[in-house]
Scaffold this motif. Sequence first.
Motif, short mmCIF file in Angstrom:
data_model
loop_
_atom_site.label_atom_id
_atom_site.label_comp_id
_atom_site.label_asym_id
_atom_site.label_seq_id
_atom_site.Cartn_x
_atom_site.Cartn_y
_atom_site.Cartn_z
N ARG A 222 0.86 -1.18 0.00
CA ARG A 222 0.00 0.00 0.00
C ARG A 222 0.90 1.23 0.00
O ARG A 222 2.03 1.20 0.46
CB ARG A 222 -0.93 -0.01 1.20
CG ARG A 222 -1.81 -1.28 1.19
CD ARG A 222 -2.83 -1.35 2.28
NE ARG A 222 -3.99 -0.50 2.14
CZ ARG A 222 -4.98 -0.68 1.26
NH1 ARG A 222 -4.92 -1.66 0.39
NH2 ARG A 222 -6.01 0.12 1.23
N TYR B 283 -3.66 -0.57 -5.19
CA TYR B 283 -3.88 -0.24 -6.61
C TYR B 283 -5.37 -0.08 -6.92
O TYR B 283 -5.74 0.72 -7.77
CB TYR B 283 -3.25 -1.31 -7.50
CG TYR B 283 -3.24 -0.91 -8.96
CD1 TYR B 283 -2.43 0.12 -9.40
CD2 TYR B 283 -4.05 -1.56 -9.89
CE1 TYR B 283 -2.42 0.52 -10.72
CE2 TYR B 283 -4.05 -1.17 -11.21
CZ TYR B 283 -3.23 -0.14 -11.62
OH TYR B 283 -3.23 0.25 -12.94
N GLY B 284 -6.22 -0.79 -6.22
CA GLY B 284 -7.65 -0.68 -6.42
C GLY B 284 -8.22 0.69 -6.09
O GLY B 284 -9.34 1.02 -6.50
N ASP B 285 -7.46 1.51 -5.38
CA ASP B 285 -7.89 2.86 -5.03
C ASP B 285 -7.41 3.91 -6.03
O ASP B 285 -7.59 5.11 -5.82
CB ASP B 285 -7.35 3.23 -3.64
CG ASP B 285 -7.85 2.31 -2.56
OD1 ASP B 285 -9.08 2.20 -2.40
OD2 ASP B 285 -7.01 1.69 -1.87
N ARG B 286 -6.83 3.47 -7.11
CA ARG B 286 -6.21 4.34 -8.11
C ARG B 286 -7.12 5.47 -8.58
O ARG B 286 -6.69 6.59 -8.81
CB ARG B 286 -5.77 3.47 -9.30
CG ARG B 286 -5.10 4.20 -10.42
CD ARG B 286 -4.81 3.20 -11.56
NE ARG B 286 -4.21 3.87 -12.68
CZ ARG B 286 -4.90 4.51 -13.63
NH1 ARG B 286 -6.22 4.57 -13.57
NH2 ARG B 286 -4.26 5.08 -14.64
N ARG C 162 -1.86 8.77 -10.65
CA ARG C 162 -2.24 7.49 -11.26
C ARG C 162 -1.08 6.90 -12.06
O ARG C 162 -0.92 5.68 -12.11
CB ARG C 162 -3.47 7.67 -12.16
CG ARG C 162 -4.74 7.81 -11.39
CD ARG C 162 -5.95 7.86 -12.32
NE ARG C 162 -6.95 8.67 -11.66
CZ ARG C 162 -7.57 9.70 -12.19
NH1 ARG C 162 -7.36 10.04 -13.45
NH2 ARG C 162 -8.45 10.37 -11.50
N HIS D 244 2.48 -0.61 -9.67
CA HIS D 244 1.75 -1.86 -9.93
C HIS D 244 2.52 -2.74 -10.90
O HIS D 244 2.68 -3.95 -10.67
CB HIS D 244 0.36 -1.51 -10.49
CG HIS D 244 -0.48 -2.70 -10.79
ND1 HIS D 244 -0.97 -3.54 -9.81
CD2 HIS D 244 -0.92 -3.21 -11.96
CE1 HIS D 244 -1.67 -4.51 -10.36
NE2 HIS D 244 -1.66 -4.32 -11.67
#
Length: 135
Positions: free
Chosen positions: A20, A111-114, A122, A129
Amino acid sequence: METVEVVPEKVAWVLVRGGRVLVTRVRGVDVFYFPGGKREPGESDAETLAREVDEELRARIDTATMVHVGTFETRRDSDGSTGFRMICYTAEHTGALVASSEIAELDWFGYGDRARVSAVDRMVFDQLHASGRLP
């Protein structure tokens, strides 16, 4: 006389722990950003990063451990020229990470919160990633 384009720049801290990455949100906005900020006249990247992290998170950067992650640029839509540049570093620190009065919130994003970070951030998420540091 030739006009020299001045590109806005930010020196940013990329701190990854446990897959994270640390991000902050300033008061009044919904988007998160990497900690850091604009260079004061005459400052080096190390001086800028140390000052900004101290101001935003009350932590001390060990400038001797700074490693350049990359320089990321967004483009202006109309002419393709650089719209914004972010120079990113990792670095060790001392002190607890405590949000100052200018920071509304700090968080650790995967990465899912990009989608919750700025366009230039980003790009860093994508690089992290791709390298496996941000699964």
